[in-house]
Write a protein that holds these residues in place. Structure first.
Motif, PDB file in Angstrom:
ATOM      1  N   GLN A 133       8.756   2.602 -17.595  1.00  3.34           N
ATOM      2  CA  GLN A 133       8.781   1.176 -17.318  1.00  3.34           C
ATOM      3  C   GLN A 133       8.233   0.375 -18.483  1.00  3.34           C
TER       4      GLN A 133
ATOM      5  N   ASN B 105       6.766   9.428  -0.001  1.00  2.07           N
ATOM      6  CA  ASN B 105       5.977   8.435   0.724  1.00  2.07           C
ATOM      7  C   ASN B 105       6.344   8.445   2.196  1.00  2.07           C
TER       8      ASN B 105
ATOM      9  N   GLN C 180      -4.245  10.820  -6.899  1.00  4.35           N
ATOM     10  CA  GLN C 180      -4.292   9.587  -7.692  1.00  4.35           C
ATOM     11  C   GLN C 180      -5.538   9.536  -8.558  1.00  4.35           C
TER      12      GLN C 180
ATOM     13  N   GLY D  30      -6.751  -0.123   0.114  1.00  7.86           N
ATOM     14  CA  GLY D  30      -5.496  -0.134   0.854  1.00  7.86           C
ATOM     15  C   GLY D  30      -4.864   1.246   0.959  1.00  7.86           C
ATOM     16  N   GLN D  31      -5.101   2.095  -0.035  1.00  2.32           N
ATOM     17  CA  GLN D  31      -4.519   3.433  -0.007  1.00  2.32           C
ATOM     18  C   GLN D  31      -5.059   4.227   1.179  1.00  2.32           C
TER      19      GLN D  31
ATOM     20  N   ASN E  31       0.799  -1.221   0.000  1.00  3.85           N
ATOM     21  CA  ASN E  31       0.000   0.000   0.000  1.00  3.85           C
ATOM     22  C   ASN E  31       0.830   1.267   0.000  1.00  3.85           C
ATOM     23  N   LEU E  32       1.891   1.269  -0.781  1.00  2.00           N
ATOM     24  CA  LEU E  32       2.623   2.522  -0.957  1.00  2.00           C
ATOM     25  C   LEU E  32       1.770   3.449  -1.823  1.00  2.00           C
ATOM     26  N   PHE E  33       2.074   4.757  -1.736  1.00  4.50           N
ATOM     27  CA  PHE E  33       1.324   5.713  -2.546  1.00  4.50           C
ATOM     28  C   PHE E  33       2.003   5.833  -3.901  1.00  4.50           C
ATOM     29  N   PRO E  34       1.381   5.325  -4.937  1.00  2.00           N
ATOM     30  CA  PRO E  34       2.078   5.219  -6.225  1.00  2.00           C
ATOM     31  C   PRO E  34       2.390   6.573  -6.856  1.00  2.00           C
ATOM     32  N   HIS E  35       1.671   7.626  -6.430  1.00  4.52           N
ATOM     33  CA  HIS E  35       1.893   8.918  -7.089  1.00  4.52           C
ATOM     34  C   HIS E  35       3.006   9.710  -6.426  1.00  4.52           C
ATOM     35  N   LEU E  36       3.578   9.173  -5.357  1.00  7.20           N
ATOM     36  CA  LEU E  36       4.640   9.905  -4.662  1.00  7.20           C
ATOM     37  C   LEU E  36       5.940   9.118  -4.782  1.00  7.20           C
TER      38      LEU E  36
ATOM     39  N   LEU F  16       5.909  12.260   3.956  1.00 16.73           N
ATOM     40  CA  LEU F  16       4.597  12.924   3.946  1.00 16.73           C
ATOM     41  C   LEU F  16       3.991  13.030   5.346  1.00 16.73           C
TER      42      LEU F  16
ATOM     43  N   TYR G  46       9.845   6.095  -8.043  1.00 22.00           N
ATOM     44  CA  TYR G  46       8.445   5.875  -7.681  1.00 22.00           C
ATOM     45  C   TYR G  46       8.266   4.405  -7.304  1.00 22.00           C
TER      46      TYR G  46
ATOM     47  N   SER H 232       4.801  10.327 -11.399  1.00 22.07           N
ATOM     48  CA  SER H 232       4.700   8.876 -11.415  1.00 22.07           C
ATOM     49  C   SER H 232       4.269   8.387 -12.794  1.00 22.07           C
TER      50      SER H 232
ATOM     51  N   GLY I  75       6.363   2.160  -8.207  1.00 19.87           N
ATOM     52  CA  GLY I  75       6.184   1.262  -9.336  1.00 19.87           C
ATOM     53  C   GLY I  75       7.487   0.786  -9.956  1.00 19.87           C
ATOM     54  N   GLN I  76       8.568   1.504  -9.654  1.00 20.61           N
ATOM     55  CA  GLN I  76       9.853   1.135 -10.248  1.00 20.61           C
ATOM     56  C   GLN I  76      10.653   0.186  -9.363  1.00 20.61           C
ATOM     57  N   LEU I  77      10.090  -0.170  -8.207  1.00 17.57           N
ATOM     58  CA  LEU I  77      10.836  -1.008  -7.263  1.00 17.57           C
ATOM     59  C   LEU I  77      10.316  -2.445  -7.275  1.00 17.57           C
TER      60      LEU I  77
ATOM     61  N   ALA J   1      -3.684   2.714   4.419  1.00 18.82           N
ATOM     62  CA  ALA J   1      -2.288   3.075   4.655  1.00 18.82           C
ATOM     63  C   ALA J   1      -2.194   4.514   5.120  1.00 18.82           C
TER      64      ALA J   1
END
Lengths: 256, 1132
Positions: free
Chosen positions: B1131, A111, B1046, B1023-1024, A101-106, A114, A147, B1124, A149-151, B1027
């Protein structure tokens, strides 16, 4: 194992107290009369079959789920409908999720920084400095400006741990942190958690990693059908010579 | 591989060192590969590619043909102002121009932050445009001769359909010094009807009437011919079919049947197309017939005789090539008789029938088919010509005797009417020419030679039609159509006390086809001139914004710049130079033509290259340092503020601000200085000392406010008009407090509480309709203060930790001020409210400063700190000094004016309100769009959140609103807003239609946006939220920082789609009587000069819509690819 009890901190007060806690999902009785005390710096591992209520239980502790009966007291603050209390308790507890549940936009950095900035009102410099320290601690400082998504999954989960730690919580809740990971990556996350346990953090861990439980836990709790069936130190729990509850035995037979 | 016999069969190591690295086959890379993959990949692909390119080619060629040869672009060029801003007061035009330039500046700034690569490309485009607009007009005028202008002269009325036009005796024209005006009699142009019909270009109405008549005649000849063909073809076809059948029957005996059948079909075809040779022959015939006809005297008898002669002739007709002499003679007689106008159709028809009968009546001669058919063909053509000739009017050239009589012309001085040059122009090719001595009006006199009757067409060079632009009721501007260089203001010359006639542009001139040179001369210079006037300042301002943006980024964040010797000066010089170019450009434009010609062109090109070079080089000159990232962040933030404020600026500039006077601005400046000072006090003093200064500042400020308010009583006749000013002040105050500290993590709890308190006070004040601070204190006001205090205390006690120290001081001060103000006798309610907002802004600034104290300590000795923070002591001293000066000067200034009685009248508004009923054109479109987006987006956002709210009442209110609005067409909403609302509540009738339409559009769009945003919110994982909650964010924080970013990112395409459709939907307001750009288009095509010029007008409007829509969609794609989104794209 006995790492907590002879330290000089206020060990006499339990960090978490649950008294006769009950929860229902609609008509379904998920948690039944849970009573439990967790001492500061204790590492508590909760195991049990799927649907036994273990995730729901730890989610009740930071009020992601609401309990309907009984008491939960975290660090002296009782969980109730009082919004301020909930906020205070959440400030004291960090949580790591199965799905990260990481924030994908940050970015990773954002993350982590914040919440300290928004909730604790730290200056950005301070928050980012702290975030960097945490990233070093979990071993991925070089990923700070990527981000999520890259991990990889393991890296993401380590970021999630860093994010939870950024609020400097007294309690860490882990909800199956390794279940969504590839086998190769499980170890890197467990290593971070072990390192965390060594720093006397109070931890509640829901996991299926018996090796981890055996090595790190101060106490193991076995849950089934929403009840705590059995609890004890790991050396007892995994000792086949000691008599277990039939349900526990059945579970242990299956996984060991 | 050598030891292969020992090789393990299950595993092998291949020695790939021996395989050389080769380049790919030539056809697999580069253009060939691209072509093959993209255009010629499969048979279907090939077919589609070819068909598509043919289609595109056809469309493009067709379009250019139309654009160059037929279209009348004056429809656009002459109505440009109408398209842009309709009837917006011309005295306020500069405000719109300023708005446009502001948008250009922000665009440049945006490029500096986000689109540097794109800008380089655009620079080249702009550069090309610059050179083009500077060079092309002169080039065209130099290389392509100005077309002749045709003017009629003489004393015979020219009849064109219903109107009779007498050629003007005198004609006023504008000429430039050094030009040569020459006149001669047009002869080539009147040699035949075809040439005459092509008479187009700049000519007077009578000349156009002649051209029209010639065209009409040609049209009618064609039409009559077609009628004949229709009549005769049936008979002929039957005859031929019969013959064909016979022939087939005859040739059945031979082996060559098929071939002969084809021959017949060929003959058949010949009947419907006459070759050039036969037409020429017929023409020759006609001439001779004409001559013969002229001698006839008794038509009635002649008809009879001719008819019988025709009968005889037809009976005698042989199968030879030519008609017999008798038949010819008979036909001549017949023609003559028919010309008298009797029984034309009957006779014509009889003639044809006779002929046909004759043909059909000889079926036996099938074997002599060729001989039979030839006379039929020939005769048909002949008869067709006769028929046409009988039914079409006489040649225009013949009627008016064009090109036959000499004309008397003279060029006169417009004022004295003195003849400057003159003479006879006639058949021998005499020319009158005159070199113009000075710019200005002249008069051309032209007439038939005295005592004679006649008409002639004059071919003139150097005389062009004139466009008259009405600037105001009293003033007009006159411009020649072919060039915009010479503009003459004032009124026309007078002849006998009346305005002299001018050759004004009329649409008919473009009915004919144009060739490319004419097109170039007529339209391109004018068009480029408009581009120069409209776009060039825009381009240069964009460049300036870019350079400025880069410079700001470097000034804010780059240490290297400060460390090097003269680099700050360099940066400033670089940042300012495009401004200088811009100013120079405007100076040149106003330079009264001093820079026309070569020096002007050279200078313009140099300016263009200088600007382009600057843009290209700026990155190199201002080297990016390591701390660039931070600077990027700052400039991005500045930019977001800038674009955020822009819609308001745009609206306020267009609508004006009531009550904005010099004194008001001075007062605002004092307020701003005070806010800055408060911030620095907060930043630099700990504890008690800071509070003492704060208290002191408060009291001084209050004292100033007291003084000003005493005065204000006299001139705030309309307190509402100053509302905007105060709100701006408050926003600026809060913004200032946040400036530079936003990156420190938003508003802290204390600031929030102050904000809470202030909003309590303000809202209670506004919503309670009591005279809040009235003369000598009011119980209700005290009640309000009490309520505010209770709310504040409640909040304080129910909330968690709190820094009591500074809050106590500030809250106490605010309440004290509030209570104290009640003792004033000269304040109105509104100014009290704004005064409190203002003070609260100062308090907030103080808090922000205090909060940032930690950073200050670090910065004090840090050379890399932003300029303002590096020397806080000096900065604060300067601020305090400035503030005290303003504090002292403004009240005395105002009081001084009052003493002189100047304030008895209301002060001069700097931006007086404009009349919104005059809004129109692109400006109205943009206002509706930008304000519509600006208002509907937040409303839509709130509706979407409301629809997901747990509060049932909120939820269902939102649901009902959204569903209701979505169920009603926009046009209905607009009608309701514009027509029905005033019926429901008459007080709303005073609200301008534009505002009501804006409200309608906003309401409509908000509902759709809400649904889009809701879609985005629903797509998010639960989940967002969990979290976010788990790390302690509150509900609003979760929404603001986690969910909305988002959700909005996910629905950018849908949102922008909605924005674009809002933009296009603004065209609907023309239905409720507002003339935005589509409405203007309808007005333009209703103008008499451009009647029904729909293609040009709507093409232009379509291009405008497209350009802005495309910009929006481009920006949306760019936004999608940032942050992002960029990571995701990388990617994939």
């Amino acid at each position: 194992m006995e790492n907590g009890n002879n330290q000089m901190m206020s060990v006499d007060e339990p960090m978490i107290i649950c008294r006769d806690m009950n929860k229902w999902f609609g008509e379904f009785h998920v948690l039944r009369n849970i009573s439990l005390e967790v001492m500061p710096q204790e590492v508590l591992v909760i195991i049990g079959p799927s649907g036994s209520g273990k995730s729901t239980f730890i989610r009740c502790i930071n009020r992601l789920e609401e309990h309907q009966d009984g008491q939960i007291i975290v660090d002296g603050i009782e969980l109730s409908h009082d919004v301020q209390n909930i906020a205070d308790i959440r400030r004291e507890t960090g949580m790591v999720f199965q799905q990260f549940n990481l924030f994908p936009h940050l970015t990773v950095m954002d993350n982590i920084s914040l919440a300290p900035m928004k909730v604790r009102h730290w200056a950005r410099d301070k928050a980012e400095q702290r975030a960097m320290e945490l990233l070093e601690r979990v071993g991925i400082p070089e990923q700070a400006y990527k981000y999520p998504g890259q991990l990889s999954g393991g890296q993401q989960q380590r970021v999630a741990i860093a994010r939870a730690l950024a609020m400097e919580p007294k309690i860490m809740l882990f909800d199956e942190p390794t279940s969504a990971l590839d086998p190769e990556m499980i170890k890197e996350v467990l290593d971070v958690m072990k390192e965390l346990a060594r720093t006397y953090m109070t931890m509640l861990v829901v996991t299926h990693e018996m090796g981890f439980a055996r090595e790190v836990a101060d106490r193991i709790i076995f849950m089934d059908m929403g009840r705590i069936v059995e609890q004890g130190p790991p050396e007892n729990f995994f000792n086949p010579d000691i008599e277990h509850h039939p349900r526990t035995q059945e579970f242990l037979d299956q996984i060991l | 591989m050598a030891d292969s016999k020992d090789m393990d069969l299950n595993q092998s190591i291949i020695n790939y060192d021996e395989e050389p690295v080769r380049p790919p086959p030539t056809l697999e890379v580069g253009l060939p590969a691209w072509l093959r993959q993209n255009l010629f990949g499969s048979p279907a692909d090939i077919v589609v590619s070819i068909l598509m390119s043919i289609l595109v080619l056809v469309l493009v060629v067709g379009f250019f043909d139309w654009a160059v040869r037929t279209a009348n672009w004056f429809t656009i060029i002459n109505n440009q102002r109408l398209f842009m801003m309709e009837r917006f007061e011309s005295s306020m035009e500069w405000r719109l121009a300023l708005t446009v330039l502001l948008s250009a500046l922000l665009t440049g700034f945006s490029f500096a932050a986000w689109g540097r690569k794109l800008l380089r490309m655009l620079t080249m485009v702009a550069l090309a445009t610059l050179v083009l607009v500077a060079v092309l007009p002169s080039l065209i005028n130099a290389t392509i001769a100005q077309p002749k202008s045709y003017l009629t002269s003489g004393n015979i009325d020219i009849i064109d359909r219903a109107s009779a036009l007498r050629p003007q005796k005198n004609l006023a024209f504008i000429a430039q010094a050094g030009e040569t005006v020459s006149l001669e009699l047009a002869r080539d142009e009147v040699a035949d009807v075809e040439t005459l019909s092509n008479l187009s270009g700049f000519s007077d109405r009578a000349a156009n009437a002649l051209g029209n008549a010639a065209r009409n005649r040609l049209d009618q000849i064609e039409l009559t011919g077609l009628t004949f063909d229709r009549m005769v073809s049936r008979e002929l076809t039957e005859a031929l079919e019969e013959r064909t059948r016979l022939a087939i029957r005859t040739f059945t005996r031979t082996n060559d049947m098929e071939a002969s059948t084809f021959d017949y079909m060929g003959y058949l075809g010949d009947y419907f197309t006459a070759s050039d040779a036969s037409i020429a022959e017929l023409k020759a015939w006609l001439k001779r017939l004409d001559a013969a006809v002229a001698g006839l005297e008794e038509p009635e008898a002649a008809i009879q005789a001719a008819a019988s002669a025709v009968d005889d002739a037809v009976a005698n007709m042989t199968a030879a090539d030519q008609m017999t002499a008798e038949a010819r003679a008979a036909l001549q007689e017949l023609t003559a008789a028919l010309q008298s106008g009797q029984q034309i159709e009957d006779l014509g028809e009889r003639l044809i029938l006779d002929l046909s009968e004759d043909l059909i009546g000889q079926p036996d001669q099938a074997d002599e088919d060729e001989d039979l058919i030839r006379p039929v063909k020939w005769e048909t053509l002949f008869l067709r010509d006769m028929f046409v000739r009988l039914l079409t009017p006489q040649s225009v050239i013949a009627i008016y005797d064009l090109g036959q009589s000499p004309m008397q012309v003279a060029i006169r001085d417009a004022e004295t009417f003195e003849v400057l040059a003159g003479g006879l122009v006639g058949l021998a090719g005499e020319t009158v020419s005159y070199v113009i001595p000075r710019d200005g009006w002249y008069i051309l006199s032209k007439d038939a030679v005295e005592g004679q009757e006649g008409t002639g067409i004059l071919a003139a060079r150097g005389i062009f039609p004139i466009v008259e632009r009405t600037l105001s009721a009293s003033e007009s501007q006159f411009v020649r159509l072919t060039d915009n260089e010479l503009e003459i203001f004032g009124s026309r010359p007078q002849i006998d006390g009346k305005d002299a006639p001018i050759a004004a542009l009329i649409d008919n001139q473009y009915r004919g086809l144009r060739d490319l040179p004419t097109y170039l001369v007529h339209f391109i210079p004018l068009f480029l001139k408009q581009i120069e006037l409209l776009l060039l300042p825009f381009f240069i301002t964009v460049a300036w914004g870019y350079v400025l943006g880069r410079a700001v980024a470097h000034l804010l964040g780059e240490q290297t710049v400060f460390n090097s010797n003269n680099s700050r000066a360099t940066v400033l010089a670089v940042a300012m130079s495009p401004l200088l170019i811009l100013l120079a450009y405007f100076a040149f434009l106003d330079g009264n033509g001093a820079l026309d010609g070569l020096p002007g062109i050279v200078l313009k090109i140099l300016a263009a290259f200088a600007t382009a070079l600057l843009v290209q080089r700026v990155e190199g000159w201002l080297k990016r340092a390591n701390s660039g990232e931070e600077a990027e962040g700052t400039i991005t933030r500045l930019l977001i503020y800038g674009w955020g404020v822009y819609p308001f600026a745009m609206y306020l500039m267009a609508s004006g601000i009531g009550g904005l006077s010099g004194a008001a601005i001075g007062s605002m400046a004092g307020g701003l200085l005070w806010l800055l000072l408060m911030y620095f006090i907060g930043l630099n003093f700990f504890g008690g000392a800071g509070y003492m200064l704060l208290i002191g500042g408060f009291f001084l400020q209050i004292a100033q406010g007291y003084v000003i308010n005493i005065v204000w009583e006299n001139w705030t006749a309309e307190p509402i008009s100053s509302v905007l000013f105060w709100i701006i002040l408050a926003i600026v105050g809060v913004g200032l407090g946040l400036l530079g500290f936003a990156r420190r993590g938003g508003i802290d709890a204390n600031a929030k509480r102050i904000g809470y308190l202030v909003s309590c006070v303000v809202f209670i004040s506004i919503f309670t309709n009591t005279n809040l601070v009235s003369v000598g204190g009011d119980g209700s006001a005290a009640t309000m203060v009490a309520i505010a205090m209770v709310l504040w205390l409640g909040w304080m006690f129910f909330s968690g930790t709190l820094h009591w120290s500074s809050n106590r001081v500030i809250i106490g001060l605010l309440l004290l001020t509030f209570l104290w103000m009640q003792t004033w006798t000269h304040v109105d309610r509104w100014s009290t409210v704004y005064f409190i907002i203002w003070l609260a802004g100062g308090a907030l600034a103080f808090k922000r400063g205090e909060w940032a104290q930690g950073d200050k300590l670090k910065w004090k000795r840090d050379e890399s700190a932003p300029l303002l923070y590096r020397y806080p002591g000096r900065t604060m001293g300067a601020l305090a000094l400035a503030w005290f000066i303003v504090l002292l000067i403004i009240p005395s200034f105002v009081l001084g004016l009052e003493a002189q009685g100047a304030l008895q009248a209301s002060p001069q508004d700097l931006l007086p309100l404009s009349d919104k009923r005059l809004w129109g054109g692109l400006m109205l479109t943009m206002q509706l769009t930008i304000l519509g987006i600006g208002a509907s987006f937040p409303i839509g956002l709130l509706l979407a959140l409301g629809r997901r709210s747990k509060l049932t009442v909120v939820k269902y209110t939102c649901v009902v609103y959204i569903e209701t609005v979505r169920g009603v067409p926009l046009i209905t909403i607009l009608f309701m807003a514009v027509l029905m609302v005033p019926l429901i509540d008459p007080t709303l009738a005073s609200v301008e239609n534009a505002v009501r339409a804006w409200v309608g559009i906003t309401m409509f769009s908000a509902a759709y946006l809400a649904e889009n945003v809701r879609g985005g919110l629903q797509s998010l994982d639960r989940g967002q939220t969990e979290a976010a909650q788990a790390i302690g964010l509150s509900g609003w924080q979760t929404t603001l920082y986690i969910l909305l970013p988002q959700a909005l990112r996910a629905v950018i395409p849908a949102l922008v789609g909605q924005f674009i459709s809002l933009f296009k939907d603004t065209s609907l307001v023309f239905i409720v009587g507002l003339a935005e750009i589509t409405g203007i288009a309808y007005r333009v095509v209703a103008q008499p000069e451009f009647l029904q010029r729909r293609q040009e007008t709507f093409l232009y409007v379509a291009i405008i819509y497209f350009v802005f829509s495309y910009i929006m969609s481009y920006i949306s794609r760019r936004v999608e690819a940032t942050g992002s989104g960029a990571a995701r794209a990388q990617q994939l």
